[in-house]
Structure formats: structure tokens, C-alpha cells
Motif scaffolding. Structure first.
Motif, PDB file in Angstrom:
ATOM      1  N   HIS A  63       2.504  30.605  -5.026  1.00  0.00           N
ATOM      2  CA  HIS A  63       3.874  30.300  -5.458  1.00  0.00           C
ATOM      3  C   HIS A  63       4.237  28.846  -5.147  1.00  0.00           C
ATOM      4  O   HIS A  63       3.596  28.176  -4.329  1.00  0.00           O
ATOM      5  N   THR A  85       8.764  26.259  -0.944  1.00  0.00           N
ATOM      6  CA  THR A  85      10.067  26.726  -0.453  1.00  0.00           C
ATOM      7  C   THR A  85      10.557  25.785   0.645  1.00  0.00           C
ATOM      8  O   THR A  85       9.797  24.970   1.171  1.00  0.00           O
ATOM      9  N   PRO A 127      13.859  31.729  -1.879  1.00  0.00           N
ATOM     10  CA  PRO A 127      13.638  31.178  -3.217  1.00  0.00           C
ATOM     11  C   PRO A 127      12.828  29.891  -3.155  1.00  0.00           C
ATOM     12  O   PRO A 127      12.582  29.342  -2.080  1.00  0.00           O
ATOM     13  N   LEU A 128      12.432  29.400  -4.306  1.00  0.00           N
ATOM     14  CA  LEU A 128      11.827  28.077  -4.377  1.00  0.00           C
ATOM     15  C   LEU A 128      12.858  27.028  -3.982  1.00  0.00           C
ATOM     16  O   LEU A 128      14.054  27.184  -4.239  1.00  0.00           O
ATOM     17  N   SER A 129      12.392  25.968  -3.356  1.00  0.00           N
ATOM     18  CA  SER A 129      13.283  24.863  -3.018  1.00  0.00           C
ATOM     19  C   SER A 129      13.484  23.977  -4.244  1.00  0.00           C
ATOM     20  O   SER A 129      12.779  24.103  -5.258  1.00  0.00           O
ATOM     21  N   ARG A 147      10.824  23.493  -7.319  1.00  0.00           N
ATOM     22  CA  ARG A 147      11.086  23.625  -8.753  1.00  0.00           C
ATOM     23  C   ARG A 147      10.673  22.358  -9.501  1.00  0.00           C
ATOM     24  O   ARG A 147      10.064  22.420 -10.572  1.00  0.00           O
ATOM     25  N   ARG A 167      10.102  34.026  -4.275  1.00  0.00           N
ATOM     26  CA  ARG A 167       9.409  32.771  -4.571  1.00  0.00           C
ATOM     27  C   ARG A 167       8.236  32.962  -5.527  1.00  0.00           C
ATOM     28  O   ARG A 167       7.952  32.094  -6.357  1.00  0.00           O
ATOM     29  N   GLU A 183       9.830  33.908  -9.097  1.00  0.00           N
ATOM     30  CA  GLU A 183      10.370  32.725  -9.773  1.00  0.00           C
ATOM     31  C   GLU A 183       9.247  31.860 -10.350  1.00  0.00           C
ATOM     32  O   GLU A 183       9.352  31.354 -11.467  1.00  0.00           O
ATOM     33  N   THR A 184       8.190  31.707  -9.565  1.00  0.00           N
ATOM     34  CA  THR A 184       7.048  30.914 -10.027  1.00  0.00           C
ATOM     35  C   THR A 184       6.402  31.557 -11.244  1.00  0.00           C
ATOM     36  O   THR A 184       6.111  30.884 -12.244  1.00  0.00           O
ATOM     37  N   HIS A 195       0.476  34.581  -2.429  1.00  0.00           N
ATOM     38  CA  HIS A 195       0.774  33.748  -1.258  1.00  0.00           C
ATOM     39  C   HIS A 195      -0.515  33.216  -0.630  1.00  0.00           C
ATOM     40  O   HIS A 195      -1.605  33.751  -0.864  1.00  0.00           O
TER      41      HIS A 195
END
Length: 204
Positions: free
Chosen positions: A8, A11, A26-28, A32, A55, A58-59, A144
Motif C-alpha cells: 500500500h 501513511t 488512511p494514506l497520507s 496519495r 490504506r 485506498e491504494t 502490507h
């Protein structure tokens, strides 16, 4: 037969080098931006699985916007228990943490998950990929760092240590078998190949 393992995107916890296992971060913003700059994987995959943590979802949603995602808890990171969100500097005086540093495959994080339990969980997810291979020859898994290291140590071309593998956030690696039967027999793959992306960093 191809299984692509993707880590991913970045973060906030990754950025400050904190332990992040089951924390649903979430992603930072940086994460993103890095994904957008890198673009999407060049290769196409017939079936996409992703960890159920935000994370990873979202990815996967960014990389594969037009494909259905099989969301699963099997490919979660290891649970760091009471150490979630904390850094080495915050933990280094704790006796249990020092024991874990010296024997991470035998000692569990305080109120966390053992490596053995994580491995068993990931193995169950891998068995599902084997079943899915009846319909698919190219499968992607968005997961991960710890999960990827474990799977590479088990199915990589040659036998290597868990710590020998490094894959950065937002990167991917393909495990390639010359035939589906060897994959289904859980043999090591015959080739490892970095995933190329469509953005300006592709091939670098």
C-alpha cells in the motif's frame, strides 16, 4: 502464473516510522501524491485481492478503478497490539519490546499477534488464491510489508531470510511460475520481477 504483491501507499505512521499493523490508517497526503506521480501498474491482472485495512483499500481503488476488489482480512499486516502507532524511541525502554527485537519470530508484541498466527492467517489467504487460479492466471494482492516479506521468503525464487526482502510503500513485485501446476503445489516461483508503473517513475 503470476501473483503480483503490492505494498500500500505511504501513511503518516510510515512517515514517522511508527509501528502500524491493524490500525486502520488512511494514506497520507504524501502517500496519495506519490501514487498519482507513479501512475498505475502497466501490467493487467484478472483478479484483485486487497487487505481490508483502509490504506490498502485506498491504494487498490486508485490502481484498479474499473475492477472489482476482493477485500479480505487474511492479508492484513501483523497486529502490533499495544505498540500500534508508537516508534522505537517510545518503546525502547520496555522489557517486552527488547525481547521482541531479539526474537521477533518467537515473541509477540504486547497484546498483539504472534508471527506464527500471522503466517497461518496469510497461508489461508494464499490457499484462496490457489482456488482462484482455476479462473485466473494473473492475480494482484494489495497488502502490507510484513505479509510481502513472509510470502517472498516462502515462495521467492531462492530461499532467503524474511529480512532480506525490502519493498517500499507503493511498490509491487511479481512472482512468476512457469506453469500453474507448480504454483498450485506451493513450489517456489521461477522468476521475480518488479512491477512497472505508467507514470514518469516507471522503469526507475
Amino acid at each position: 502464473m503470476v501473483i503480483a504483491l503490492f505494498r500500500h501507499g505511504l501513511t503518516a505512521e510510515n512517515e514517522r516510522k511508527a509501528y502500524i499493523g491493524w490500525t486502520d490508517a488512511p494514506l497520507s497526503e504524501n502517500g496519495r501524491e506519490q501514487l498519482y506521480e507513479k501512475g498505475r501498474p502497466v501490467s493487467k491482472y484478472e483478479w484483485i485481492s486487497a487487505s481490508d485495512l483502509l490504506r490498502a483499500k485506498e491504494t487498490a481503488a486508485y490502481w484498479f478503478p474499473e475492477q472489482s476488489l476482493c477485500i479480505t482480512s487474511y492479508f492484513r499486516e501483523i497486529n502490533f497490539g499495544d505498540w500500534e502507532g508508537k516508534t522505537y524511541e517510545q518503546l525502547k525502554e520496555l522489557p517486552d519490546y527488547c525481547k521482541w527485537l531479539n526474537a521477533p519470530f518467537a515473541v509477540s508484541a504486547t497484546n498483539g499477534e504472534s508471527f506464527e498466527a500471522m503466517a497461518e492467517r496469510v497461508d489461508t489467504g494464499w490457499d484462496r488464491l490457489i482456488k482462484q487460479s482455476k479462473q485466473s492466471n494473473r492475480i494482484a494482492v494489495v497488502t502490507h510489508g510484513g505479509v510481502i516479506r513472509y510470502l517472498l521468503s516462502k515462495y521467492g525464487v531462492t530461499e532467503k531470510n524474511f529480512w532480506d526482502y525490502i519493498i517500499s510503500p507503493g511498490e509491487g513485485i511479481e512472482l512468476i511460475w512457469s506453469n500453474k501446476e507448480s504454483f498450485r503445489r506451493k513450489e517456489r516461483c521461477t522468476l521475480l520481477q518488479e512491477v512497472a508503473f505508467t507514470g514518469k517513475k516507471a522503469g526507475q
